[in-house]
Design a protein around this motif. Structure first.
Motif, PDB file in Angstrom:
ATOM      1  N   MET A 172      66.989  31.651  24.968  1.00 26.04           N
ATOM      2  CA  MET A 172      66.865  31.713  26.455  1.00 26.04           C
ATOM      3  C   MET A 172      66.369  33.067  26.720  1.00 26.04           C
ATOM      4  O   MET A 172      66.294  33.948  25.937  1.00 26.04           O
ATOM      5  N   PRO A 173      65.673  33.123  27.974  1.00 16.49           N
ATOM      6  CA  PRO A 173      65.133  34.506  28.233  1.00 16.49           C
ATOM      7  C   PRO A 173      66.167  35.388  28.418  1.00 16.49           C
ATOM      8  O   PRO A 173      67.121  35.147  28.681  1.00 16.49           O
ATOM      9  N   VAL A 174      65.602  36.763  27.965  1.00 15.78           N
ATOM     10  CA  VAL A 174      66.429  37.830  27.852  1.00 15.78           C
ATOM     11  C   VAL A 174      65.946  38.850  28.974  1.00 15.78           C
ATOM     12  O   VAL A 174      64.620  39.105  29.077  1.00 15.78           O
ATOM     13  N   VAL A 175      67.114  39.144  30.023  1.00 13.20           N
ATOM     14  CA  VAL A 175      66.575  40.164  30.977  1.00 13.20           C
ATOM     15  C   VAL A 175      67.278  41.567  30.609  1.00 13.20           C
ATOM     16  O   VAL A 175      68.764  41.350  30.163  1.00 13.20           O
ATOM     17  N   LYS A 176      66.721  42.682  30.731  1.00 17.97           N
ATOM     18  CA  LYS A 176      67.505  43.857  30.546  1.00 17.97           C
ATOM     19  C   LYS A 176      66.875  45.082  31.242  1.00 17.97           C
ATOM     20  O   LYS A 176      65.720  44.818  31.720  1.00 17.97           O
ATOM     21  N   PRO A 177      67.769  46.001  31.393  1.00 17.57           N
ATOM     22  CA  PRO A 177      67.282  47.175  32.075  1.00 17.57           C
ATOM     23  C   PRO A 177      66.462  47.975  31.283  1.00 17.57           C
ATOM     24  O   PRO A 177      66.004  47.805  30.088  1.00 17.57           O
ATOM     25  N   GLU A 224      61.236  39.878  54.753  1.00 19.92           N
ATOM     26  CA  GLU A 224      61.822  40.767  53.781  1.00 19.92           C
ATOM     27  C   GLU A 224      61.862  40.245  52.338  1.00 19.92           C
ATOM     28  O   GLU A 224      63.178  39.525  52.202  1.00 19.92           O
ATOM     29  N   ARG A 225      61.165  40.453  51.548  1.00 20.01           N
ATOM     30  CA  ARG A 225      61.336  39.674  50.211  1.00 20.01           C
ATOM     31  C   ARG A 225      61.947  40.830  49.193  1.00 20.01           C
ATOM     32  O   ARG A 225      61.642  41.842  49.053  1.00 20.01           O
ATOM     33  N   ILE A 226      62.854  40.405  48.562  1.00 23.51           N
ATOM     34  CA  ILE A 226      63.965  41.282  47.726  1.00 23.51           C
ATOM     35  C   ILE A 226      63.916  40.546  46.557  1.00 23.51           C
ATOM     36  O   ILE A 226      64.694  39.724  46.327  1.00 23.51           O
ATOM     37  N   GLY A 227      63.621  41.409  45.346  1.00 25.14           N
ATOM     38  CA  GLY A 227      63.606  41.005  43.904  1.00 25.14           C
ATOM     39  C   GLY A 227      64.014  42.243  43.255  1.00 25.14           C
ATOM     40  O   GLY A 227      64.314  43.096  43.433  1.00 25.14           O
ATOM     41  N   PHE A 228      63.792  42.294  41.979  1.00 20.53           N
ATOM     42  CA  PHE A 228      63.993  43.310  40.932  1.00 20.53           C
ATOM     43  C   PHE A 228      63.227  43.352  39.807  1.00 20.53           C
ATOM     44  O   PHE A 228      62.658  42.070  39.475  1.00 20.53           O
ATOM     45  N   LEU A 229      62.931  44.356  39.533  1.00 24.05           N
ATOM     46  CA  LEU A 229      62.113  44.873  38.182  1.00 24.05           C
ATOM     47  C   LEU A 229      62.987  44.963  37.130  1.00 24.05           C
ATOM     48  O   LEU A 229      63.884  45.774  37.264  1.00 24.05           O
ATOM     49  N   ALA A 230      62.599  44.261  35.903  1.00 21.35           N
ATOM     50  CA  ALA A 230      63.400  44.556  34.711  1.00 21.35           C
ATOM     51  C   ALA A 230      62.549  43.887  33.662  1.00 21.35           C
ATOM     52  O   ALA A 230      61.380  43.645  33.572  1.00 21.35           O
TER      53      ALA A 230
END
Length: 428
Positions: free
Chosen positions: A1-6, A105-111
């Motif tokens: 599965m896709p891995v998301v991390k800081p 207001e489009r709110i997302g995140f960068l990771a």
């Protein structure tokens, strides 16, 4: 599965760069020569010099736009123009803009999005890619060893669980960047709370990821990672090249704005307006329009079938609405009903190719976002015909991607574009 991390993002040093708005830029693929010149003139540290440097007549294998970008990137790091943050973070990224009368207001995140085994099956593109831009971006990443711009992906955020965490960070802390660029308010927060990050990682585990923008860079990053794994490269580069800086947002139609990309045709052969109307009338209801505004208004009301606006010059505007899907469905084989009934599919495969017999090569077809520019281009005589489309729905993007199919080129234009230069991910 896709891995998301800081990650430890690299950002412009505010003690060196006084106005962040002067050093950011749109994605490379929407920057024309005039905009490139404007960005060069704005600030000597503008990120344009990294993402889309100028070409010189004296360019060689050892001195070209890519090698200069790599050298300049390292120089900016050494001189403190760019600084790497000490704490691993994900970056909340909010963009405030007007969509007609609607405030959004489009709110997302960068990771970081990982290329782990099996992840490819859950990361779903919706557009075909071209070789030339992939070669260009591969040459660049080989030299800079960094993700200079994020790709843009969507996921299902049930109950807005992730969005609530992002909004909590926005309310709790001041943004680290707050600028206005081309009418869009761009704000960034560095979320480093380990519990919040872990919760976001859990919420995204097992999710399907849909690529909205950045298909070429996604493919290039995967290919570059494979290339590095096969080489005697530093361990840090091998590990870090398995991840790509990515902007994540919940696939909420209310928070996403998708614009159409219209089409200009240079050569229509011997077709006259009367012949065009006659051929189309077999399959479409046709209404004439007074002007561009009237045409776009009528086109927006075409909901239950494929519809298009047409401009032929001399004030000749039409809106056409498909009578039924029988004829267009029958000419496309080995494709799903969802793909067959996309407006862009019907325009290219049926209207342009089958009904009107128009050429679709690069010399004859131009993609334009601005409807006014389309009309002007026809009036000036450079083009004979313009087609106008309604926007592709986010739900259509997801359906087609899940089926493993690809939309025709320029089927979507997600607005606003993500800025390059807010955060950079260094691979080595």
């Amino acid at each position: 599965m896709p891995v998301v991390k800081p990650f430890n993002g690299i950002r412009y040093n505010k003690s060196v760069v006084k106005n962040i708005a002067h050093v950011v830029a749109p994605p490379y693929d929407v920057i024309g020569p005039d905009m490139q010149d404007d960005l060069y003139a704005k600030d000597p540290n503008n990120v344009i010099r990294l993402i889309l440097g100028r070409m010189n007549d004296t360019d060689s294998d050892s001195d070209n736009r890519y090698t200069r970008a790599g050298d300049l990137f390292r120089e900016w790091l050494d001189e403190g123009v760019l600084v790497r943050e000490e704490r691993k973070s994900i970056y909340v990224y909010a963009q405030g803009y007007n969509d007609g009368r609607r405030k959004v207001e489009r709110i997302g995140f960068l990771a970081l999005l990982g290329f782990e085994k099996g992840a490819k099956d859950r990361v779903m593109p919706h557009e075909n890619t071209l070789m030339k831009p992939k070669i260009d971006r591969l040459n660049l990443i080989r030299q800079v060893r960094a993700n200079l711009s994020p790709i843009f992906v969507m996921y299902d955020d049930a109950g807005r669980a992730v969005l609530k965490i992002l909004k909590k960070e926005m309310a709790r802390h001041r943004s680290v960047i707050d600028i206005k660029v081309s009418g869009v308010r761009e704000r960034l927060w560095a979320l480093s709370d380990e519990k919040d990050i872990a919760k976001i990682e859990r919420l995204l585990a097992g999710k399907d990821i849909f690529i909205a923008d950045g298909h070429h860079r996604y493919e290039v990053a995967r290919n570059y990672s494979d290339e590095i794994q096969s080489q005697d490269a530093p361990r840090e580069l091998k590990d870090n090249s398995k991840f790509l800086m990515t902007y994540f947002i919940g696939s909420d139609e209310k928070m996403l704005t998708v614009y159409p990309t219209h089409r200009l045709i240079k050569d229509i052969g011997t077709l006259t307006p009367e012949e065009i109307e006659g051929r189309l009338s077999k399959y479409f209801y046709i209404k004439k329009s007074r002007n561009l505004k009237d045409m776009l208004s009528k086109l927006a009301r075409v909901k239950k079938s494929a519809g298009f606006g047409i401009y032929l010059g001399d004030g000749i505007y039409y809106v056409i609405a498909q009578k039924d899907y029988k004829a267009s469905d029958s000419i496309v084989k080995n494709a799903s009903k969802d793909w067959k009934r996309l407006d862009v599919t019907i325009l290219h495969s049926f209207v342009m190719k089958r009904v009107l017999g128009l050429r679709e090569d690069e010399e004859n077809l131009k993609y334009v976002k601005d409807a006014v520019e389309c009309v002007s281009s026809v009036d000036k005589g450079g083009y004979k015909m313009a087609f106008f489309l309604n926007p592709t729905k986010v739900s259509q993007v997801k359906k087609v991607a899940k089926l493993g199919e690809k939309m025709p080129k320029k089927a979507t234009y997600f607005y606003p574009k993500l800025l390059s230069g807010l955060v950079i991910n260094k691979l080595c």
